[in-house]
Design an enzyme around this catalytic site. Structure first.
Site, PDB file in Angstrom:
ATOM      1  N   GLY A 134       0.794  -1.227   0.000  1.00 27.16           N
ATOM      2  CA  GLY A 134       0.000   0.000   0.000  1.00 27.16           C
ATOM      3  C   GLY A 134       0.822   1.270   0.000  1.00 27.16           C
ATOM      4  O   GLY A 134       0.263   2.372   0.069  1.00 27.16           O
ATOM      5  N   ASP A 162      -8.987  14.246   6.388  1.00 27.29           N
ATOM      6  CA  ASP A 162     -10.292  14.551   5.789  1.00 27.29           C
ATOM      7  C   ASP A 162     -11.466  14.403   6.751  1.00 27.29           C
ATOM      8  O   ASP A 162     -12.619  14.315   6.319  1.00 27.29           O
ATOM      9  CB  ASP A 162     -10.539  13.676   4.544  1.00 27.29           C
TER      10      ASP A 162
END
Length: 247
Positions: free
Chosen positions: A56, A116
């Site tokens: 990842g 976020d």
């Protein structure tokens, strides 16, 4: 009727220069957002651990790992990863897992930023302009990161090209001054004298100031005078500056 003191606006955040040198920062995730977070904390000389499966990691984070700029734990997050962490930054595409990480951080009283998700952030990242020791951050308190970037660029465009170098030289002069006048009671005088130097000398003067110039200039601290750079280089005695060079 306006009061005698600044009005309280509310809804803001306390913008600080947080010293995290040698602090342990845990970054959870290895994508683009994590890469940006890593650059910010490495620039502040933090010790960084990245927890994310190797598969990842984006190219930039993989590069940081390969260069041993950060430590890497090749797996998904586990609660034990929080042990010893001074700050946590979570940047994974899993809202439920992110919220759980934030709750764990709250239990351990660790400052955290959940990418976020403004309500789950103890601190925000603004848009930063960097020029040597100069750092200017623009924050919209999570309302408009792109606008923060636009404002930051406009501010940076108005700055003198040599401001970073000038600040660096002033910092060196301050360190030398503390050796010349180390006593605590000299503090106010040191501050006022440095203010005089910054106000009298141009940015170009400050940039051009050499170590030899600094040593000569420091000779004018005791009589509390500030000659011009030209006068410093001429090596005039203290008494010569009883006119335009005195402040």
């Amino acid at each position: 009727m306006e009061g005698p003191y600044p009005d309280i606006q509310g809804g803001g955040s306390l913008i600080l220069a947080w010293q995290i040198r040698n602090k342990h920062v845990l970054v959870i995730g290895g994508g683009e957002v994590a890469a940006g977070r890593i650059v910010n904390v490495l620039n502040a000389d933090a010790k960084v651990t990245v927890v994310a499966p190797r598969s990842g990691l984006n190219d930039e984070v993989a590069y940081r790992v390969h260069q041993k700029q950060v430590e890497h734990v090749d797996r998904n997050f586990e609660p034990s990863d929080l042990d010893g962490a001074d700050m946590v930054m979570c940047a994974v595409d899993d809202p439920e897992a992110s919220s759980q990480i934030y709750k764990l951080c709250k239990e351990k009283r660790i400052a955290a930023n959940i990418a976020d998700v403004p309500p789950e952030c103890d601190f925000y990242f603004g848009s930063v302009h960097r020029d040597g020791p100069l750092q200017i951050m623009v924050s919209t308190n999570g309302n408009g990161p792109k606008l923060a970037n636009i404002v930051r660029k406009q501010i940076a465009a108005t700055l003198p090209y040599n401001i970073g170098t000038a600040i660096q030289r002033v910092g060196m002069l301050r360190k030398k001054l503390r050796k010349v006048a180390p006593n605590i009671e000299e503090g106010p005088k040191r501050m006022q004298w440095m203010i005089k130097v910054c106000e009298k000398w141009t940015l170009d003067d400050l940039c051009e100031m050499t170590d030899e110039d600094m040593e000569e200039l420091l000779g004018f601290y005791k009589p509390n005078t500030v000659p011009s750079l030209e006068a410093v280089r001429l090596g005039e005695p203290d008494g010569a500056f009883d006119g335009p060079f005195l402040i």
